[in-house]
Design a protein around this motif. Sequence first.
Motif, PDB file in Angstrom:
ATOM      1  N   TYR A  53       3.814  -2.800  24.773  1.00 13.86           N
ATOM      2  CA  TYR A  53       2.835  -2.968  23.702  1.00 13.86           C
ATOM      3  C   TYR A  53       3.549  -2.710  22.388  1.00 13.86           C
ATOM      4  O   TYR A  53       4.246  -1.701  22.271  1.00 13.86           O
ATOM      5  N   PRO A  54       3.377  -3.601  21.417  1.00 17.44           N
ATOM      6  CA  PRO A  54       3.891  -3.224  20.093  1.00 17.44           C
ATOM      7  C   PRO A  54       2.977  -2.132  19.539  1.00 17.44           C
ATOM      8  O   PRO A  54       1.761  -2.268  19.583  1.00 17.44           O
ATOM      9  N   PRO A  55       3.529  -1.012  19.047  1.00 20.16           N
ATOM     10  CA  PRO A  55       2.669   0.017  18.470  1.00 20.16           C
ATOM     11  C   PRO A  55       1.904  -0.551  17.273  1.00 20.16           C
ATOM     12  O   PRO A  55       2.429  -1.404  16.565  1.00 20.16           O
ATOM     13  N   SER A  56       0.661  -0.088  17.078  1.00 20.30           N
ATOM     14  CA  SER A  56      -0.102  -0.568  15.927  1.00 20.30           C
ATOM     15  C   SER A  56       0.458   0.016  14.632  1.00 20.30           C
ATOM     16  O   SER A  56       0.449  -0.630  13.587  1.00 20.30           O
ATOM     17  N   GLN A  57       0.921   1.282  14.749  1.00 18.76           N
ATOM     18  CA  GLN A  57       1.557   1.929  13.597  1.00 18.76           C
ATOM     19  C   GLN A  57       2.673   2.814  14.100  1.00 18.76           C
ATOM     20  O   GLN A  57       2.723   3.173  15.257  1.00 18.76           O
ATOM     21  N   GLY A  58       3.574   3.182  13.175  1.00 18.54           N
ATOM     22  CA  GLY A  58       4.596   4.160  13.508  1.00 18.54           C
ATOM     23  C   GLY A  58       5.907   3.535  13.921  1.00 18.54           C
ATOM     24  O   GLY A  58       6.065   2.301  13.937  1.00 18.54           O
ATOM     25  N   GLN A  59       6.847   4.414  14.248  1.00 19.39           N
ATOM     26  CA  GLN A  59       8.213   3.988  14.512  1.00 19.39           C
ATOM     27  C   GLN A  59       8.755   4.717  15.730  1.00 19.39           C
ATOM     28  O   GLN A  59       8.425   5.879  15.961  1.00 19.39           O
TER      29      GLN A  59
END
Lengths: 239, 365
Positions: A53-59
């Motif tokens: 899943y690509p994270p919605s926010q963050g690194q």
Amino acid sequence: MTILELKNVSKFFGGLAANTDISFSLEEGKIIGLIGPNGAGKTTLFNCITGFYPPSQGQILFKKQNITGLQPHQICRLGMARTWQKVRPLVKMSVLDNVMVGALCRTNSLKIAREIAMEQLKVVHIEHKTNMPAGGLPIGERKRLEIARILATNPELLLLDEVMGGLNTSESEEIIQLILETKSRGLTQMVIEHDMKAIMRISDRIVVLNSGEKLAEGTPAEIADNQEVIDAYLGESHA
Amino acid sequence: MNSPAKSAITKPPKSKAPPVTYLLATVALLSLLFAFPQIVDSPYTLHMMILIFLSIILGESWNILGGYTGQYSVGHAAYFGTGAYTTMMLMQYAQVPPWLGVWVGVAVAIIVALAIGSICFRLRGPYFVLASIAAAEIIRLTALNVKSFTNGAEGILATDIPPLKLGAILITDFSSKLPFYYTGLILVLLTILMTWLVQHSKLGYCLQAIREDQDAAHSLGINLTLHKNIALIISAAFTSTAGSFYAVYIGFIDPTSVLSLDMSVQIVLICIIGGIGTIFGPVAGAIILVPLSEALRSNMIAQGLFKAGLVGEESSIGIFLKDNLAHSHVLIYGILVVVVILFMPEGVLGFISKFVHGKTRRGVS
Ligand SMILES: Nc1ncnc2c1ncn2[C@@H]1O[C@H](COP(=O)(O)OP(=O)(O)OP(=O)(O)O)[C@@H](O)[C@H]1O
Ligand SMILES: [Mg+2]
């Protein structure tokens, strides 16, 4: 040395916040336990870290490199491998072939891949089932096959999602020994587990998730004493 | 005591040299196939053999994408038709000999494949199947409607073919089936060799892992998009070659014969009947399906019933059968296919091998 660092990672499914603003980091060679009630967002976090899943926010930083948005196969090549909570054997392929697929991540030679695979099958003690279709293994051996398969990709960091789930005491004990052995070879591991006794025993640090948020982080002793964690998850018995 | 663990380790890896008997049997079979036209010169028999060859090539080609990679394309007519049309149009309108045209066909088919793949590979399971059908239908409708280019529904009949020479042999002589027999046979051997090479390489492991579980394969470092496209390119290139072969052999193509959904389904059936994801499944499928559909089409079943005296030719049932059986050959064919799928889910080859294994196991213990 920090091997993995999460910076404010969030994952939303529509309106549902499966992970909210999660930050922590992993020290090389250590075992980190990831615990929390059902639906807390543990598997989702694994999926974000491994690129499913690509994270919605963050690194997410792996070995100081930003891997946010990379594809799963790229992340595997970088040296991070995960198992699946619901095991995913390649059922029609033999046990050996399953592990060879992992080994082929590092080599183009079938011969070398076969040698690596045999080695890893011995590590997890299913070398006597080499030629059996993976679909024919009982659950305990399927879990070990998953571990052999990711070990064959020659990872530096392993993410294990409930590898003891559904196993009896002696099977779980074998897995615990396997995890400790892997640690002694210098590999870093993040382990999701509901068995509190096991996780307290093997973890160097523990991160607790609850409703998608990080509730606490600390040594097993600190976590066992944390009143919030006891209220949300552990209950009185483990305190 | 010989523990199972020990014997498994000491056993050599499974790629052992084939026993001499296998080798001899292969050599004998190949000699027979190459000598066949010298022994049997009935044009009808040779025609059947050529149709079987064509089906084997198509089945093996589909098998790479469908059988090994698990991407059930029901739109392979797109590549078959692309090869057929490209080669035919070059031959008819530009006098390009087919053995050059076939390469242009392969190139065009690969471009078409990559375009179709870029859309269809975003989808999984039944959605992929539906998208592959839709993509092939788009190609068929294009061929049907760009009349100035493809001659639309009328199709293209090979007429103005220049004298085609291969070395000293004149092969515009379409009355002889020999050139097609040998070309077909060599293409069959090439596709089988290609399948063997894929299965015994890293590529084969990656494709099969994708078939078994895409997410697991992805997590083990396999680039899904890249490998699906490699499988598609191989599959489309060989399917297109079969299309070129068909066009030159029959000498006539139209959208219905080379680009229809019916064609796509036939290709899949060869593998389903014979056994998906195995080297010799498509061979078995072709050997069963081609004669079967031919027998049904030419009303051989009714004739057989008459000859056996089971039904009187002049009785009311006999007349009914004679009038209707040939027309309903598609229906009967369909029913037979369903029966095979129901009772032999692993295909005929899988069924036989299970039967044989079951016997030997019982025999040993
Ligand atoms: N693909 C998805 N789409 C929508 N919601 C999802 C998806 N994956 C997970 N969720 C939701 O996110 C939440 C967290 O799920 P997750 O599987 O990460 O929990 P978990 O901590 O692993 O639980 P368990 O201990 O039961 O394995 C749940 O409410 C779940 O329903
Ligand atoms: Mg989970």
